[in-house]
Design a protein around this motif. Structure first.
Motif, PDB file in Angstrom:
ATOM      1  N   GLY A  21       0.825  -1.205   0.000  1.00  0.00           N
ATOM      2  CA  GLY A  21       0.000   0.000   0.000  1.00  0.00           C
ATOM      3  C   GLY A  21       0.855   1.250   0.000  1.00  0.00           C
ATOM      4  N   ASN A  22       2.099   1.115   0.506  1.00  0.00           N
ATOM      5  CA  ASN A  22       3.021   2.249   0.465  1.00  0.00           C
ATOM      6  C   ASN A  22       3.508   2.439  -0.969  1.00  0.00           C
ATOM      7  N   PRO A  23       3.328   3.627  -1.535  1.00  0.00           N
ATOM      8  CA  PRO A  23       3.711   3.837  -2.947  1.00  0.00           C
ATOM      9  C   PRO A  23       5.199   3.612  -3.229  1.00  0.00           C
ATOM     10  N   LYS A  24       6.046   3.677  -2.188  1.00  0.00           N
ATOM     11  CA  LYS A  24       7.482   3.445  -2.414  1.00  0.00           C
ATOM     12  C   LYS A  24       7.763   2.001  -2.824  1.00  0.00           C
ATOM     13  N   LEU A  42      15.203  -9.876   1.134  1.00  0.00           N
ATOM     14  CA  LEU A  42      14.761  -8.485   1.302  1.00  0.00           C
ATOM     15  C   LEU A  42      15.278  -7.679   0.120  1.00  0.00           C
ATOM     16  N   ALA A  43      14.452  -6.759  -0.348  1.00  0.00           N
ATOM     17  CA  ALA A  43      14.856  -5.869  -1.439  1.00  0.00           C
ATOM     18  C   ALA A  43      14.934  -4.433  -0.906  1.00  0.00           C
ATOM     19  N   ALA A  44      15.875  -3.653  -1.461  1.00  0.00           N
ATOM     20  CA  ALA A  44      16.099  -2.292  -0.955  1.00  0.00           C
ATOM     21  C   ALA A  44      14.819  -1.448  -0.931  1.00  0.00           C
ATOM     22  N   PRO A  45      13.932  -1.553  -1.946  1.00  0.00           N
ATOM     23  CA  PRO A  45      12.710  -0.734  -1.879  1.00  0.00           C
ATOM     24  C   PRO A  45      11.870  -1.015  -0.645  1.00  0.00           C
ATOM     25  N   GLN A  46      12.001  -2.206  -0.060  1.00  0.00           N
ATOM     26  CA  GLN A  46      11.202  -2.525   1.133  1.00  0.00           C
ATOM     27  C   GLN A  46      11.621  -1.706   2.346  1.00  0.00           C
ATOM     28  N   ILE A  47      12.828  -1.131   2.315  1.00  0.00           N
ATOM     29  CA  ILE A  47      13.198  -0.194   3.381  1.00  0.00           C
ATOM     30  C   ILE A  47      13.256   1.231   2.828  1.00  0.00           C
ATOM     31  N   GLY A  48      12.586   1.442   1.709  1.00  0.00           N
ATOM     32  CA  GLY A  48      12.407   2.795   1.183  1.00  0.00           C
ATOM     33  C   GLY A  48      13.540   3.303   0.313  1.00  0.00           C
ATOM     34  N   ILE A  49      14.468   2.406  -0.056  1.00  0.00           N
ATOM     35  CA  ILE A  49      15.622   2.811  -0.871  1.00  0.00           C
ATOM     36  C   ILE A  49      15.395   2.343  -2.305  1.00  0.00           C
ATOM     37  N   CYS A  67       5.845 -12.463   2.471  1.00  0.00           N
ATOM     38  CA  CYS A  67       6.645 -11.267   2.192  1.00  0.00           C
ATOM     39  C   CYS A  67       6.642 -10.401   3.439  1.00  0.00           C
ATOM     40  N   LEU A  68       7.797  -9.869   3.793  1.00  0.00           N
ATOM     41  CA  LEU A  68       7.872  -9.020   4.987  1.00  0.00           C
ATOM     42  C   LEU A  68       7.028  -7.754   4.824  1.00  0.00           C
ATOM     43  N   SER A  69       6.648  -7.421   3.594  1.00  0.00           N
ATOM     44  CA  SER A  69       5.787  -6.262   3.358  1.00  0.00           C
ATOM     45  C   SER A  69       4.301  -6.609   3.437  1.00  0.00           C
ATOM     46  N   LEU A  70       3.989  -7.909   3.586  1.00  0.00           N
ATOM     47  CA  LEU A  70       2.609  -8.351   3.809  1.00  0.00           C
ATOM     48  C   LEU A  70       2.611  -9.288   5.018  1.00  0.00           C
ATOM     49  N   PRO A  71       2.889  -8.734   6.205  1.00  0.00           N
ATOM     50  CA  PRO A  71       3.151  -9.592   7.364  1.00  0.00           C
ATOM     51  C   PRO A  71       1.971 -10.488   7.696  1.00  0.00           C
ATOM     52  N   GLY A  72       2.290 -11.769   7.917  1.00  0.00           N
ATOM     53  CA  GLY A  72       1.286 -12.740   8.331  1.00  0.00           C
ATOM     54  C   GLY A  72       0.568 -13.426   7.185  1.00  0.00           C
ATOM     55  N   LEU A  73       0.668 -12.903   5.986  1.00  0.00           N
ATOM     56  CA  LEU A  73      -0.085 -13.438   4.849  1.00  0.00           C
ATOM     57  C   LEU A  73       0.751 -14.409   4.033  1.00  0.00           C
ATOM     58  N   ARG A  74       0.062 -15.325   3.354  1.00  0.00           N
ATOM     59  CA  ARG A  74       0.705 -16.268   2.446  1.00  0.00           C
ATOM     60  C   ARG A  74      -0.152 -16.391   1.204  1.00  0.00           C
ATOM     61  N   GLY A  75       0.492 -16.715   0.101  1.00  0.00           N
ATOM     62  CA  GLY A  75      -0.265 -16.964  -1.117  1.00  0.00           C
ATOM     63  C   GLY A  75       0.486 -17.927  -2.009  1.00  0.00           C
ATOM     64  N   GLU A  76      -0.257 -18.591  -2.881  1.00  0.00           N
ATOM     65  CA  GLU A  76       0.352 -19.556  -3.791  1.00  0.00           C
ATOM     66  C   GLU A  76       0.617 -18.853  -5.124  1.00  0.00           C
TER      67      GLU A  76
END
Ligand code: NI
Length: 177
Positions: free
Chosen positions: A9-12, A47-54, A99-108
């Motif tokens: 949801g974060n546009p970054k 982890l990818a750099a955009p996930q920490i805003g870089i 994904c650490l950007s979707l905490p708690g969720l899983r998908g196939e």
């Protein structure tokens, strides 16, 4: 330093990240150190750099064993800069991802079973590997972050999406018949 991981949801997270142009710099090493600290603190597989805003084309991945992926074979710890992925063959396979950007969720998610990936390490030395299975999956997931793609955007069946705890309970119940 452990950094905050941005959530979906974060546009970054939706941007196309820029290539790294200078290697072996203090800024690049500091970024990689923060990414490693953050991934380890959250017990992530990558982890990818955009996930920490870089907004740079830098990913890290690898683990010996991971609680969230108990059946996954180990993946060597890797820092990959300016990656490129080439599918080896057309075969795609479904597998569960989080994904650490979707905490708690899983998908196939469907991913190529075999890929070749190239890029460089933080010193600018070439990396060129052909891999398969979970290793290939992790690399595809992390590199997608560099193009603003989160795994739900790759899913075909949202019946196979939900909270990891519920999915695990359902799996255990089905094993018991
Ligand atoms: Ni992710």
């Amino acid at each position: 330093m452990i950094r905050q991981v941005l959530r979906a949801g974060n546009p970054k997270l939706m941007r196309r990240a820029l290539p790294v142009e200078q290697f072996d710099t203090p800024a690049l090493h500091a970024l990689v150190d923060d990414m490693i600290d953050t991934m380890q603190a959250l017990d992530g597989a990558g982890l990818a750099a955009p996930q920490i805003g870089i907004n740079l084309r830098v990913v890290i991945f690898g683990f010996r064993s991971n609680e969230r992926y108990p059946d996954a074979e180990p993946v060597p710890f890797t820092v990959l800069v300016n990656p490129q992925i080439e599918p080896l063959g057309d075969l795609q396979v479904l597998g569960w991802e989080g994904c650490l950007s979707l905490p708690g969720l899983r998908g196939e998610v469907p991913r190529y079973e075999r890929i070749r990936y190239t890029g460089v390490d933080p010193e600018g030395r070439s990396i060129d590997r052909s891999v398969e299975g979970f290793h290939a999956r992790v690399v595809q997931h992390e590199c997608d972050h560099l193009d603003g793609v989160l795994y739900p955007m790759r899913m075909r069946d949202f019946a196979r999406f939900g909270f990891g705890e519920e999915i695990e309970l359902a799996r255990l119940a089905s094993l018991q018949g």
